[in-house]
Design a protein around this motif. Structure first.
Motif, PDB file in Angstrom:
ATOM      1  N   GLN A 273      56.864  85.975  70.167  1.00 37.55           N
ATOM      2  CA  GLN A 273      57.069  86.349  71.329  1.00 37.55           C
ATOM      3  C   GLN A 273      55.836  87.378  71.707  1.00 37.55           C
ATOM      4  OE1 GLN A 273      59.428  86.717  69.344  1.00 37.55           O
ATOM      5  NE2 GLN A 273      60.593  84.796  69.963  1.00 37.55           N
ATOM      6  N   ARG A 274      55.205  87.644  71.006  1.00 39.72           N
ATOM      7  CA  ARG A 274      54.243  88.915  71.309  1.00 39.72           C
ATOM      8  C   ARG A 274      52.631  88.293  70.996  1.00 39.72           C
ATOM      9  NH1 ARG A 274      53.821  93.021  68.642  1.00 39.72           N
ATOM     10  NH2 ARG A 274      53.034  94.609  70.102  1.00 39.72           N
ATOM     11  N   ILE A 275      52.688  86.882  70.626  1.00 34.74           N
ATOM     12  CA  ILE A 275      51.340  86.400  70.115  1.00 34.74           C
ATOM     13  C   ILE A 275      50.234  86.520  71.089  1.00 34.74           C
ATOM     14  CG2 ILE A 275      52.168  84.072  70.735  1.00 34.74           C
ATOM     15  CD1 ILE A 275      50.608  82.921  68.336  1.00 34.74           C
ATOM     16  N   VAL A 276      48.860  86.813  70.451  1.00 33.51           N
ATOM     17  CA  VAL A 276      47.682  86.611  71.322  1.00 33.51           C
ATOM     18  C   VAL A 276      46.779  85.940  70.674  1.00 33.51           C
ATOM     19  CG1 VAL A 276      48.184  88.866  72.703  1.00 33.51           C
ATOM     20  CG2 VAL A 276      47.035  88.835  70.500  1.00 33.51           C
ATOM     21  N   ALA A 277      45.601  85.551  71.251  1.00 34.02           N
ATOM     22  CA  ALA A 277      44.810  84.652  70.556  1.00 34.02           C
ATOM     23  C   ALA A 277      44.355  85.403  69.173  1.00 34.02           C
ATOM     24  CB  ALA A 277      43.470  84.471  71.536  1.00 34.02           C
TER      25      ALA A 277
END
Length: 574
Positions: A273-277
């Motif tokens: 839910q908090r993933i970034v590149a």
């Protein structure tokens, strides 16, 4: 070696939407973002009409489906190749294709569609070969396939040489005559475009009604795979790539991604839910790549194809174990390589402008990472070589800004015919093969060619800073805004700031990481910070009370609580 901190110039940003904060508008403007480019909706994706060869390739594949021909996907053994292969497998299976895949083992077959790989494809009774993330340099392999009666569709994104293969269709935005604007697109992006055009061609032919197959509206459900491959291949994040990555990350955050990606995030201790590149780049991508570096990339592909979360977790755990092995091997090799360079570490006058290193017992699978680490340390273009058998060595090259590595190898090859047996790649990374006996001659030619192109000032590393933050901006709300202001990555760098701080506390954690409690110079704000892999000869040191940092803002999550943390890129005692 400290890098010089250079602040980006402050530029006009009033053309950007007012719902963005002044800080984010300035960051975007400094990266050349125009008003319309701040929107990353899928409707803004470049259309495929300008991608040369894509319509012809789609027609050939549609004809193969209609004739019920056997299709074989031949992928590369890195994360881009694995994601490209998985994407095509899933798309073609949904289209009712008779399709299989082959990822050549890097140790037995080397890179690309070689004649040996074609022999395996022939044994598998393939009638149509589709290459993904490779093929543009496979002149002999394509000729061998054609001689055996197979058709070949090449999809690739690497730079072509003077000669291109005689394939039935070539889809590569970097081929001559292609007007597709995104030259930075990854192999998986090219594959995504081809599958989308093929889907439209099949709809035009009423294929799904005739085959009694459910008609896919589009292939947006595969964008999590596209995002992973794009970030992991470290291609430039131009607007089109940012749209693809942003859409894929949104699917992951909504829990709509492949079970294999979910499982890889779990073993990497990342919250979907908090993933970034950066999570794809530094956590998922390396675990996927570990399969191709140390074993068979088929394990990576099967993880992405897996539809069962429990099976996916088992495979992800195996990839995690391979990645741990890769890290240990890389650390050992890096120590050996740096030891061999110690004689020039403190003598800039003798430091070569281009570093070529080779050791017999190095592992082919990790020399690319090794070259990257040494490039970062010395800010020189680096080629690391390993044994390849039959008296040959294979090299993996990493470059610095201002030196196009593939063009440099082309120049060396022109000036020294026959010295390089084969080569290929991009501006910042390339691969090549030599006879081991010619390593010393190559190293001299490589150094000479680099000195012709580079200027002394290019050998000094720079850190681009977005300036100094006000104490009032050192808070979790700003950190979150920046975190979700991306996707950030190659060519669209995550915001980085610099400033002076007072050191209140310092201690080593995890054997080599420096945990800090800092206070702004004006004494207004106290903040936590962490610097990874510090020089233990310098830190900790209670006499150091003031530092200059280059840092990023990060949101640290621990036991459900969020707090601000500075991720230190460089720390200089004052």
């Amino acid at each position: 070696m400290f890098h010089k901190i250079v602040r980006r110039p402050q530029v006009e940003h009033h053309h950007l939407p007012t719902h963005l904060s002044p800080l984010l508008r300035q960051i975007y403007a400094a990266r050349g973002v125009q008003a319309e480019e701040s929107e990353l909706g899928l409707a803004q994706l470049l259309k495929p009409q300008n991608m040369a060869g894509v319509a012809k390739a789609a027609t050939l594949i549609a004809d193969a489906l209609a004739a019920q021909q056997s299709i074989l996907i031949v992928g590369d053994f890195d994360a881009d190749g694995a994601t490209s292969t998985a994407l095509c497998m899933l798309a073609l299976q949904a289209m009712g294709a008779n399709v299989d895949y082959l990822i050549p083992n890097r140790f037995d077959y080397g890179y690309g569609l070689s004649p040996d790989v074609v022999s395996v494809a022939h044994q598998k009774q393939a009638q149509l070969i589709i290459t993904v993330d490779n093929g543009i340099s496979s002149i002999e392999g394509v000729a061998a396939a054609k001689a055996l009666g197979m058709q070949v569709v090449i999809t690739d994104h690497h730079l072509p040489g003077q000669q291109v293969p005689n394939a039935d269709a070539i889809v590569n935005p970097n081929q001559n005559g292609c007007d597709f604007a995104s030259k930075s697109i990854a192999g998986v992006g090219v594959a995504f475009y081809l599958m989308s055009v093929l889907n439209s061609e099949l709809k035009r032919r009423h294929w799904y009604q005739q085959s009694e197959l459910p008609e896919p509206k589009n292939f947006a459900h595969l964008l999590d795979i596209v995002a992973l491959g794009t970030v992991a291949d470290v291609v430039g994040l131009d607007r089109n790539n940012r749209i693809l990555v942003d859409a894929g990350l949104k699917r992951v955050r909504l829990g709509q991604c492949r079970p294999g990606i979910t499982a890889l995030l779990e073993v990497a201790r990342r919250t979907p839910q908090r993933i970034v590149a950066a999570d794809f780049g530094f956590a998922v991508g390396p675990r996927l790549n570990a399969a191709g570096r140390l074993d068979e990339m088929a394990l990576g592909v099967e993880t992405l194809l897996c539809a069962d979360i429990y099976q996916a977790r088992t495979m992800a755990a195996e990839l995690d174990g391979l990645n741990a092995q890769r890290r240990d091997l890389e650390a050992e090799m890096q120590q050996e390589a740096l030891k061999s360079l110690e004689t020039i570490e403190f003598n800039q006058a003798q430091m070569p402008w281009a570093i070529a290193i080779y050791q017999q017992d190095w592992h082919q699978g990790v020399i690319g990472i090794l070259a990257s680490r040494i490039k970062d340390k010395y800010h020189r273009p680096v080629i690391a070589f390993a044994e390849a058998g039959n008296g040959e060595i294979k090299g993996s090259a990493r470059s610095i800004k201002g030196l196009h590595m593939r063009d440099l190898l082309e120049r060396i090859n022109t000036l020294n015919p026959g010295m390089i047996k084969k080569f290929g790649g991009h501006a910042m990374a390339a691969g090549l093969t030599l006879n081991a006996a010619q390593f010393d001659d190559f190293a001299k030619a490589y150094e000479f060619a680099a000195r012709e192109i580079l200027k002394p000032e290019q050998l000094t590393g720079e850190i681009l800073s977005d300036g100094e933050l006000k104490a009032t901006d050192l808070n979790i709300e700003v950190a979150k805004e920046l975190r979700h202001g991306g996707p950030w990555g190659q060519g669209f760098e995550e915001p980085l700031f610099d400033g002076h701080f007072q050191v209140l506390q310092q201690r080593i954690v995890g054997e080599k990481h420096l945990k800090l409690v800092l206070e702004t110079e004006c004494g207004q704000t106290m903040v936590d910070a962490i610097a990874f892999n510090v020089d233990l000869k310098t830190w900790p040191d209670a006499t150091i009370r003031h530092v200059r940092l280059a840092y990023r803002l990060d949101v640290n999550e621990f036991r459900g609580n969020e707090s601000l943390q500075l991720m230190v890129e460089q720390i200089e005692p004052l």
